[in-house]
Design a protein around this motif. Structure first.
Motif, PDB file in Angstrom:
ATOM      1  N   GLN A 479       0.824  -1.197   0.000  1.00  0.00           N
ATOM      2  CA  GLN A 479       0.000   0.000   0.000  1.00  0.00           C
ATOM      3  C   GLN A 479       0.868   1.261   0.000  1.00  0.00           C
ATOM      4  O   GLN A 479       0.468   2.298  -0.524  1.00  0.00           O
ATOM      5  N   THR A 480       2.056   1.148   0.562  1.00  0.00           N
ATOM      6  CA  THR A 480       2.950   2.308   0.603  1.00  0.00           C
ATOM      7  C   THR A 480       3.464   2.654  -0.784  1.00  0.00           C
ATOM      8  O   THR A 480       3.524   3.832  -1.163  1.00  0.00           O
ATOM      9  N   LEU A 481       3.841   1.647  -1.574  1.00  0.00           N
ATOM     10  CA  LEU A 481       4.279   1.924  -2.940  1.00  0.00           C
ATOM     11  C   LEU A 481       3.126   2.365  -3.819  1.00  0.00           C
ATOM     12  O   LEU A 481       3.315   3.129  -4.770  1.00  0.00           O
ATOM     13  N   LEU A 482       1.917   1.904  -3.511  1.00  0.00           N
ATOM     14  CA  LEU A 482       0.760   2.313  -4.303  1.00  0.00           C
ATOM     15  C   LEU A 482       0.296   3.717  -3.943  1.00  0.00           C
ATOM     16  O   LEU A 482       0.072   4.555  -4.823  1.00  0.00           O
ATOM     17  N   TYR A 483       0.155   3.992  -2.656  1.00  0.00           N
ATOM     18  CA  TYR A 483      -0.524   5.222  -2.241  1.00  0.00           C
ATOM     19  C   TYR A 483       0.294   6.125  -1.323  1.00  0.00           C
ATOM     20  O   TYR A 483      -0.177   7.184  -0.915  1.00  0.00           O
ATOM     21  N   GLY A 484       1.502   5.718  -0.982  1.00  0.00           N
ATOM     22  CA  GLY A 484       2.305   6.511  -0.057  1.00  0.00           C
ATOM     23  C   GLY A 484       2.743   7.849  -0.635  1.00  0.00           C
ATOM     24  O   GLY A 484       2.957   7.996  -1.835  1.00  0.00           O
ATOM     25  N   THR A 500      11.588   9.090   0.057  1.00  0.00           N
ATOM     26  CA  THR A 500      10.788   8.194   0.880  1.00  0.00           C
ATOM     27  C   THR A 500       9.371   8.131   0.335  1.00  0.00           C
ATOM     28  O   THR A 500       8.902   9.045  -0.338  1.00  0.00           O
ATOM     29  N   ARG A 501       8.699   7.022   0.627  1.00  0.00           N
ATOM     30  CA  ARG A 501       7.270   6.877   0.390  1.00  0.00           C
ATOM     31  C   ARG A 501       6.653   6.503   1.737  1.00  0.00           C
ATOM     32  O   ARG A 501       7.078   5.513   2.357  1.00  0.00           O
ATOM     33  N   THR A 502       5.685   7.270   2.175  1.00  0.00           N
ATOM     34  CA  THR A 502       5.101   7.053   3.494  1.00  0.00           C
ATOM     35  C   THR A 502       3.597   6.888   3.396  1.00  0.00           C
ATOM     36  O   THR A 502       2.911   7.707   2.767  1.00  0.00           O
ATOM     37  N   ASP A 525      18.097  14.047   8.120  1.00  0.00           N
ATOM     38  CA  ASP A 525      16.978  14.135   9.076  1.00  0.00           C
ATOM     39  C   ASP A 525      16.935  12.958  10.037  1.00  0.00           C
ATOM     40  O   ASP A 525      15.872  12.569  10.510  1.00  0.00           O
ATOM     41  N   ARG A 526      18.101  12.372  10.313  1.00  0.00           N
ATOM     42  CA  ARG A 526      18.203  11.279  11.278  1.00  0.00           C
ATOM     43  C   ARG A 526      17.329  10.072  10.899  1.00  0.00           C
ATOM     44  O   ARG A 526      17.019   9.222  11.728  1.00  0.00           O
ATOM     45  N   LEU A 527      16.943  10.007   9.610  1.00  0.00           N
ATOM     46  CA  LEU A 527      16.098   8.898   9.151  1.00  0.00           C
ATOM     47  C   LEU A 527      16.737   7.543   9.435  1.00  0.00           C
ATOM     48  O   LEU A 527      16.070   6.601   9.881  1.00  0.00           O
ATOM     49  N   CYS A 528      18.024   7.440   9.155  1.00  0.00           N
ATOM     50  CA  CYS A 528      18.670   6.137   9.211  1.00  0.00           C
ATOM     51  C   CYS A 528      19.153   5.774  10.613  1.00  0.00           C
ATOM     52  O   CYS A 528      19.817   4.743  10.796  1.00  0.00           O
ATOM     53  N   GLU A 529      18.826   6.618  11.579  1.00  0.00           N
ATOM     54  CA  GLU A 529      19.027   6.190  12.965  1.00  0.00           C
ATOM     55  C   GLU A 529      17.951   5.186  13.369  1.00  0.00           C
ATOM     56  O   GLU A 529      18.073   4.490  14.372  1.00  0.00           O
ATOM     57  N   ARG A 530      16.888   5.136  12.570  1.00  0.00           N
ATOM     58  CA  ARG A 530      15.849   4.131  12.789  1.00  0.00           C
ATOM     59  C   ARG A 530      16.324   2.791  12.201  1.00  0.00           C
ATOM     60  O   ARG A 530      17.146   2.763  11.277  1.00  0.00           O
ATOM     61  N   PRO A 531      15.833   1.673  12.741  1.00  0.00           N
ATOM     62  CA  PRO A 531      16.193   0.373  12.149  1.00  0.00           C
ATOM     63  C   PRO A 531      15.853   0.351  10.655  1.00  0.00           C
ATOM     64  O   PRO A 531      14.849   0.912  10.219  1.00  0.00           O
ATOM     65  N   ARG A 532      16.698  -0.276   9.876  1.00  0.00           N
ATOM     66  CA  ARG A 532      16.539  -0.263   8.424  1.00  0.00           C
ATOM     67  C   ARG A 532      16.549  -1.693   7.905  1.00  0.00           C
ATOM     68  O   ARG A 532      17.526  -2.416   8.045  1.00  0.00           O
ATOM     69  N   GLU A 533      15.443  -2.099   7.283  1.00  0.00           N
ATOM     70  CA  GLU A 533      15.313  -3.456   6.762  1.00  0.00           C
ATOM     71  C   GLU A 533      15.390  -3.427   5.236  1.00  0.00           C
ATOM     72  O   GLU A 533      14.618  -2.739   4.578  1.00  0.00           O
ATOM     73  N   PHE A 534      16.332  -4.175   4.679  1.00  0.00           N
ATOM     74  CA  PHE A 534      16.474  -4.255   3.229  1.00  0.00           C
ATOM     75  C   PHE A 534      15.324  -5.076   2.650  1.00  0.00           C
ATOM     76  O   PHE A 534      15.086  -6.209   3.065  1.00  0.00           O
ATOM     77  N   LEU A 535      14.597  -4.500   1.681  1.00  0.00           N
ATOM     78  CA  LEU A 535      13.484  -5.204   1.043  1.00  0.00           C
ATOM     79  C   LEU A 535      13.834  -5.732  -0.337  1.00  0.00           C
ATOM     80  O   LEU A 535      13.459  -6.844  -0.705  1.00  0.00           O
ATOM     81  N   TYR A 554      25.643   2.127  -9.847  1.00  0.00           N
ATOM     82  CA  TYR A 554      24.245   1.973 -10.267  1.00  0.00           C
ATOM     83  C   TYR A 554      23.420   1.168  -9.253  1.00  0.00           C
ATOM     84  O   TYR A 554      22.459   0.494  -9.627  1.00  0.00           O
ATOM     85  N   GLU A 555      23.760   1.286  -7.991  1.00  0.00           N
ATOM     86  CA  GLU A 555      23.034   0.529  -6.973  1.00  0.00           C
ATOM     87  C   GLU A 555      21.638   1.094  -6.765  1.00  0.00           C
ATOM     88  O   GLU A 555      21.414   2.303  -6.781  1.00  0.00           O
ATOM     89  N   ALA A 556      20.692   0.192  -6.548  1.00  0.00           N
ATOM     90  CA  ALA A 556      19.318   0.548  -6.194  1.00  0.00           C
ATOM     91  C   ALA A 556      18.920  -0.285  -4.992  1.00  0.00           C
ATOM     92  O   ALA A 556      19.154  -1.502  -4.972  1.00  0.00           O
ATOM     93  N   ALA A 557      18.318   0.353  -3.990  1.00  0.00           N
ATOM     94  CA  ALA A 557      17.906  -0.371  -2.798  1.00  0.00           C
ATOM     95  C   ALA A 557      16.620   0.219  -2.235  1.00  0.00           C
ATOM     96  O   ALA A 557      16.433   1.437  -2.241  1.00  0.00           O
ATOM     97  N   ILE A 558      15.758  -0.661  -1.771  1.00  0.00           N
ATOM     98  CA  ILE A 558      14.523  -0.267  -1.094  1.00  0.00           C
ATOM     99  C   ILE A 558      14.600  -0.782   0.340  1.00  0.00           C
ATOM    100  O   ILE A 558      14.823  -1.983   0.565  1.00  0.00           O
ATOM    101  N   TYR A 559      14.444   0.126   1.306  1.00  0.00           N
ATOM    102  CA  TYR A 559      14.486  -0.228   2.713  1.00  0.00           C
ATOM    103  C   TYR A 559      13.164   0.123   3.380  1.00  0.00           C
ATOM    104  O   TYR A 559      12.518   1.101   3.026  1.00  0.00           O
ATOM    105  N   ARG A 560      12.807  -0.671   4.376  1.00  0.00           N
ATOM    106  CA  ARG A 560      11.707  -0.305   5.268  1.00  0.00           C
ATOM    107  C   ARG A 560      12.316   0.254   6.548  1.00  0.00           C
ATOM    108  O   ARG A 560      13.175  -0.384   7.168  1.00  0.00           O
ATOM    109  N   LEU A 561      11.880   1.452   6.928  1.00  0.00           N
ATOM    110  CA  LEU A 561      12.396   2.079   8.139  1.00  0.00           C
ATOM    111  C   LEU A 561      11.505   1.737   9.320  1.00  0.00           C
ATOM    112  O   LEU A 561      10.272   1.818   9.236  1.00  0.00           O
ATOM    113  N   GLY A 562      12.141   1.335  10.423  1.00  0.00           N
ATOM    114  CA  GLY A 562      11.386   0.964  11.604  1.00  0.00           C
ATOM    115  C   GLY A 562      10.866   2.159  12.379  1.00  0.00           C
ATOM    116  O   GLY A 562      11.237   3.293  12.121  1.00  0.00           O
TER     117      GLY A 562
END
Length: 562
Positions: A479-484, A500-502, A525-535, A554-562
């Motif tokens: 839902q986050t990628l669809l509507y965030g 980010t997509r929220t 903005d201290r975003l990555c002080e939160r736990p970061r899960e590689f998706l 050319y790296e691409a990564a999607i993470y979920r922030l805790g």
């Protein structure tokens, strides 16, 4: 968020002439598309967007339409279209047709009547003007070079054409023209078509007025400066609303409007989730960054910067959020391949293609893949002027020759920027002509098809094809990628595109390295002080601890922030 099927779909644009040839005449056709529906279903796309398939003399890629209710002979018959529609629907895929209503072919019966006499009933179906003194009615420039006006010796007046002189502009101020168009759309909706892409819809109504800008030393006002002359959005809104009224709400169709050259704020009154307006708006500002505003259009060495790309995409993402819906793409039949434009055609081709796929699939809006992007096709392969088929390219080469531009330099610019680069045949396998045809293809194949082809990609679980497939699957369950909501990070970083997509309590972080260097991502903005899960990403997971980390080429990564 107001869920809609077209918001949750992935679109696949097909240029039929170059997709698959079933009868061996060297030209793709509807039967060829039918033969590849299982491939498209496997990829996971939901909507097949067909560029024009209507009867046409085909001088301008099928956009010069002679009869909106018939199929071009090269593509088959109406029975072939009906079968395509049935077979697609049986696989839960929808069909969306491109509907160019700005102009017709000069062979259309309406125009043949219109030019026959100033007193003909259809004279006012098109835009006719008397010359000004011994010159054109005004100084507006055409997309294809020269004036928008073409002199007709029989009636001694000029008709307007924004593109080729073979594509006279319809007069949308004429209520009879509107009625004709409404009935054409209803004809296809009654057949069961699921949507329409209204090509150049922002420009179907022209503003009044002449010579509103000083052209300096130029004979014609550059088309890039005359966009607003070709637009009258208030009237366009009324036209689209009336179109929906004519069709009726019982048709669950999607309508995409095209808004090249306009600011997103200008489209807010034109798009909505509800019937009566276009549902999505497709812009190509990020693909036009290499075009010049000095009247030479695409025929330039101008290039993009990542700062420009980020600004362009982010502007549309933020302005439309909560008010409209984006249709996103990185390539189409009018542009060079996305990997050739934004990525790398050498050793990093696959990584850069996957990085671009990540961008396309994680923006807010409905993504549209152009045929072959899921393979990382690079296009090109043109060596001489005889290799080109595109009228705009051939016009440029003629203009260059007439104006003393060095032949080698003109050819270099043509090879770099031609629309033909995106129209080379789809590469199905490593056999002769890449499995596209058993005959002689209408245009040259791009180099490298022996390695870059669908058969090889489907067989390789680590291919670009399977990367797209997994991204599509991820998008459909998120839902986050669809509507965030989209939020750009590091707007001034020249190497990294991050955002980010929220949605509700979930935030996804998308980090893209657009180059072969290894920059350090400094998480703001201290975003990555939160736990970061590689998706998901195009490398094995890297560092998931700490706010700063180095990116690989050319790296691409999607993470979920805790």
């Amino acid at each position: 968020m107001n869920p809609k099927w077209w918001k949750e779909s992935v679109v696949y644009e097909i240029y039929p002439k170059s997709f698959m040839d079933a009868n061996g005449d060297g030209v793709g056709d509807l039967a060829g598309i039918v033969s590849k529906l299982d491939y498209l279903q496997d990829l996971g796309v939901d909507v097949l967007w067909l560029t024009p398939v209507y009867d046409s003399p085909d001088h301008e890629g099928g956009y010069d339409i002679r009869d909106y209710r018939k199929i071009m002979d090269k593509f088959g018959k109406m029975e072939d279209f009906d079968r395509l529609l049935e077979e697609a629907h049986s696989r839960s895929m929808k069909i969306m047709l491109e509907m160019p209503f700005n102009h017709t072919s000069n062979e259309h019966p309406w125009f043949q009547e219109s030019r026959s006499s100033k007193k003909n009933d259809k004279r006012n179906y098109y835009i006719w003007r008397e010359g000004r003194g011994s010159g054109f009615p005004n100084n507006w420039g055409s997309y294809f070079g020269g004036s928008v006006w073409e002199f007709d010796a029989d009636t001694e007046e000029y008709y307007m054409h924004l593109y080729s002189h073979r594509q006279p502009n319809l007069n949308w101020d004429n209520e009879k023209v509107r009625e004709e168009a409404y009935q054409i759309v209803k004809f296809w909706a009654d057949k069961g078509v699921d949507g329409f892409h209204f090509n150049s819809i922002a420009h179907i109504v022209k503003t009044e007025g002449h010579d509103d800008e000083d052209t300096g030393n130029a004979q014609h006002m550059p088309v890039e400066r005359a966009y607003q002359m070709f637009s009258s959005l208030d009237k366009v809104n009324g036209i689209v609303k009336r179109l929906y009224e004519e069709i009726g709400e019982e048709y669950d169709i999607v309508a995409i409007g095209e808004a090249a050259g306009l600011d997103p704020s200008q489209t807010l009154d034109s798009i909505s989730d509800e019937p009566g307006k276009a549902n999505m708006v497709l812009n190509s500002d990020h693909m036009l960054l290499s075009h010049s505003s000095q009247g030479i259009g695409r025929w330039t060495d101008k290039t993009w910067t990542l700062l420009d790309v980020k600004q362009s995409i982010s502007h549309w993402q933020t302005v439309l959020h909560g008010h409209g819906w984006n249709a996103n793409n990185l390539a189409d039949h009018d542009q060079p391949r996305s990997v050739a434009r934004f990525g790398h055609t050498g050793e990093y081709r696959e990584l850069s293609a996957k990085m671009l796929a990540t961008l396309l699939m994680t923006l807010e809006g409905t993504p549209a893949i152009y045929q072959g992007e899921e393979l990382g096709m690079i296009g090109g392969g043109f060596e001489t002027a005889d290799d080109f088929r595109d009228e705009e390219t051939l016009n440029f080469l003629d203009h260059a020759s007439e104006n003393g531009i060095d032949e080698a330099e003109a050819l270099r610019l043509a090879k770099r920027n031609t629309r033909d680069a995106g129209r080379t045949p789809m590469q199905w396998d490593a056999s002769s002509h890449a499995g596209f045809t058993t005959g002689h293809p209408w245009i040259k194949l791009a180099p490298g098809y022996e390695e870059i082809n669908a058969e090889a990609a489907v067989a390789d679980p680590d291919s670009i094809f399977h990367y797209y497939k997994k991204l599509i699957e991820l998008r459909k369950v998120s839902q986050t990628l669809l509507y965030g909501e989209y939020r750009l990070l590091l707007p001034l970083d020249p190497h990294i595109f991050a955002y980010t997509r929220t949605f509700e309590d979930e935030t996804l972080l998308i980090v893209l390295n657009f180059f072969a260097e290894t920059p350090t991502f400094k998480c703001p903005d201290r975003l990555c002080e939160r736990p970061r899960e590689f998706l998901f990403g195009n490398y094995e997971p890297g560092v998931t601890q700490g706010s700063d980390f180095e990116l690989r080429p050319y790296e691409a990564a999607i993470y979920r922030l805790g």
